[in-house]
Design a protein around this motif. Sequence first.
Motif, PDB file in Angstrom:
ATOM      1  N   ALA A 229     -38.376  91.146 -49.310  1.00 28.70           N
ATOM      2  CA  ALA A 229     -37.657  90.742 -48.104  1.00 28.70           C
ATOM      3  C   ALA A 229     -38.349  89.555 -47.433  1.00 28.70           C
ATOM      4  N   TYR A 230     -39.675  89.578 -47.412  1.00 29.80           N
ATOM      5  CA  TYR A 230     -40.431  88.480 -46.804  1.00 29.80           C
ATOM      6  C   TYR A 230     -40.206  87.174 -47.558  1.00 29.80           C
ATOM      7  N   VAL A 231     -40.293  87.240 -48.886  1.00 29.89           N
ATOM      8  CA  VAL A 231     -40.087  86.036 -49.704  1.00 29.89           C
ATOM      9  C   VAL A 231     -38.668  85.512 -49.550  1.00 29.89           C
ATOM     10  N   GLY A 232     -37.715  86.436 -49.433  1.00 25.23           N
ATOM     11  CA  GLY A 232     -36.326  86.034 -49.301  1.00 25.23           C
ATOM     12  C   GLY A 232     -35.901  85.713 -47.882  1.00 25.23           C
ATOM     13  N   GLY A 233     -36.792  85.907 -46.917  1.00 28.41           N
ATOM     14  CA  GLY A 233     -36.476  85.588 -45.528  1.00 28.41           C
ATOM     15  C   GLY A 233     -35.663  86.644 -44.825  1.00 28.41           C
ATOM     16  N   ALA A 234     -35.647  87.885 -45.329  1.00 20.92           N
ATOM     17  CA  ALA A 234     -34.876  88.967 -44.717  1.00 20.92           C
ATOM     18  C   ALA A 234     -35.798  89.876 -43.909  1.00 20.92           C
ATOM     19  N   SER A 235     -35.229  90.944 -43.355  1.00 14.65           N
ATOM     20  CA  SER A 235     -36.001  91.896 -42.554  1.00 14.65           C
ATOM     21  C   SER A 235     -36.947  92.689 -43.444  1.00 14.65           C
ATOM     22  N   VAL A 236     -38.225  92.649 -43.140  1.00 17.86           N
ATOM     23  CA  VAL A 236     -39.233  93.342 -43.943  1.00 17.86           C
ATOM     24  C   VAL A 236     -39.055  94.855 -43.850  1.00 17.86           C
ATOM     25  N   ILE A 237     -38.764  95.345 -42.652  1.00 18.40           N
ATOM     26  CA  ILE A 237     -38.615  96.793 -42.444  1.00 18.40           C
ATOM     27  C   ILE A 237     -37.410  97.329 -43.214  1.00 18.40           C
ATOM     28  N   ILE A 238     -36.283  96.649 -43.092  1.00 19.24           N
ATOM     29  CA  ILE A 238     -35.077  97.088 -43.793  1.00 19.24           C
ATOM     30  C   ILE A 238     -35.292  97.036 -45.302  1.00 19.24           C
ATOM     31  N   GLY A 239     -35.934  95.973 -45.775  1.00 11.75           N
ATOM     32  CA  GLY A 239     -36.201  95.839 -47.201  1.00 11.75           C
ATOM     33  C   GLY A 239     -37.060  96.971 -47.720  1.00 11.75           C
ATOM     34  N   ALA A 240     -38.075  97.353 -46.957  1.00  7.67           N
ATOM     35  CA  ALA A 240     -38.970  98.433 -47.370  1.00  7.67           C
ATOM     36  C   ALA A 240     -38.259  99.784 -47.361  1.00  7.67           C
ATOM     37  N   LEU A 241     -37.503 100.042 -46.290  1.00  9.12           N
ATOM     38  CA  LEU A 241     -36.804 101.326 -46.173  1.00  9.12           C
ATOM     39  C   LEU A 241     -35.734 101.491 -47.243  1.00  9.12           C
ATOM     40  N   ARG A 242     -35.072 100.424 -47.572  1.00 10.25           N
ATOM     41  CA  ARG A 242     -33.969 100.483 -48.538  1.00 10.25           C
ATOM     42  C   ARG A 242     -34.456 100.968 -49.910  1.00 10.25           C
ATOM     43  N   VAL A 243     -35.480 100.325 -50.442  1.00 14.99           N
ATOM     44  CA  VAL A 243     -35.956 100.702 -51.781  1.00 14.99           C
ATOM     45  C   VAL A 243     -36.696 102.041 -51.758  1.00 14.99           C
ATOM     46  N   THR A 244     -37.366 102.353 -50.652  1.00 15.87           N
ATOM     47  CA  THR A 244     -38.093 103.614 -50.554  1.00 15.87           C
ATOM     48  C   THR A 244     -37.136 104.801 -50.552  1.00 15.87           C
TER      49      THR A 244
END
Length: 229
Positions: A193-208
Motif C-alpha cells: 500500500a505504501y509503495v502504491g500510494g494507498a492507505s497502509v492500514i487498509i492494505g494491511a487489514l485487507r490481506v491479514t
Amino acid sequence: MSHYKTHRSHRLGWLRAAVLGANDGIVSTASLIIGVAAASASHHSIILAGVAGLVAGAMSMAAGEYVSVSSQLDTENADIKIEKKSLESDFEYEKKELANIYQTRGLEPDLAMQVAEKLMDYDALGAHVRDELGFSKRRSANPVQAAVFSAGAFVIGAAMPMLVTWLVSETQIIPFVAGASLLFLGTLGALAAYVGGASVIIGALRVTFWGALAMALTAIVGRVFGVVV
C-alpha cells in the motif's frame, strides 16, 4: 519554486505480480502447513508438504502469470493490427474518429481536428493506439517479467512460514506459523500500500483478514479429515 510530482502508475505491473506472488506464497504455504499439522502429521511430513507446496505454487504462479499476461498482450496486438488496417483503408475516416475523441475530452471541433492532423502526421498508428485503444508503451504487458516477479515473490513468501515450521517443535507449529504468517501478511499489505500510494492500514487489514480466514478454514479441514482418517 520547483514543482515535482511522483506518480506510481508505472509500478502497477511488477507491483501487482510481486504482491500477488508473495501473498499467495504466505497464505497457501501457511494454510497447507497448518492443515497438515491439524491432522496430527509428523514434523517431517509437515515440512515435506510445505516444500512440495512451495515448488508447485511457484511454478503455478509463474505459468499462470505468463499465460495471463501473454493473452493480454496477444489481444492488444490483435487490436493494433485491426487499427493498422483501418488506417490503410480509410485514413480520413480515422482522422475524423480521432478528432471526435478529442472533442469528447473538451476541445473545440476545429482545434480537435488540428490536433488529430498533427498527431497523425507524426505517428498515425501511435496516436490511435494511445488515444482510441488506450494502450501505453510504458505500461505494456511483459509476460516474462510478470512470471519472474510472481514466482520469485511466491518463493520468498512461502519461505517465511517454512522457516518458522523448521525452527519450532511439532506441537508449536500451528500457533507459531499462524501468528508469524499474519504478521508477514500485515507487513506485506502495508508495504504494498505504501509503495502504491494507498492507505497502509487498509492494505494491511485487507490481506491479514483473508489470510486468517484461509488458515482457519484449512485448519478445520485438517482437523476433521485427520480424525476421520
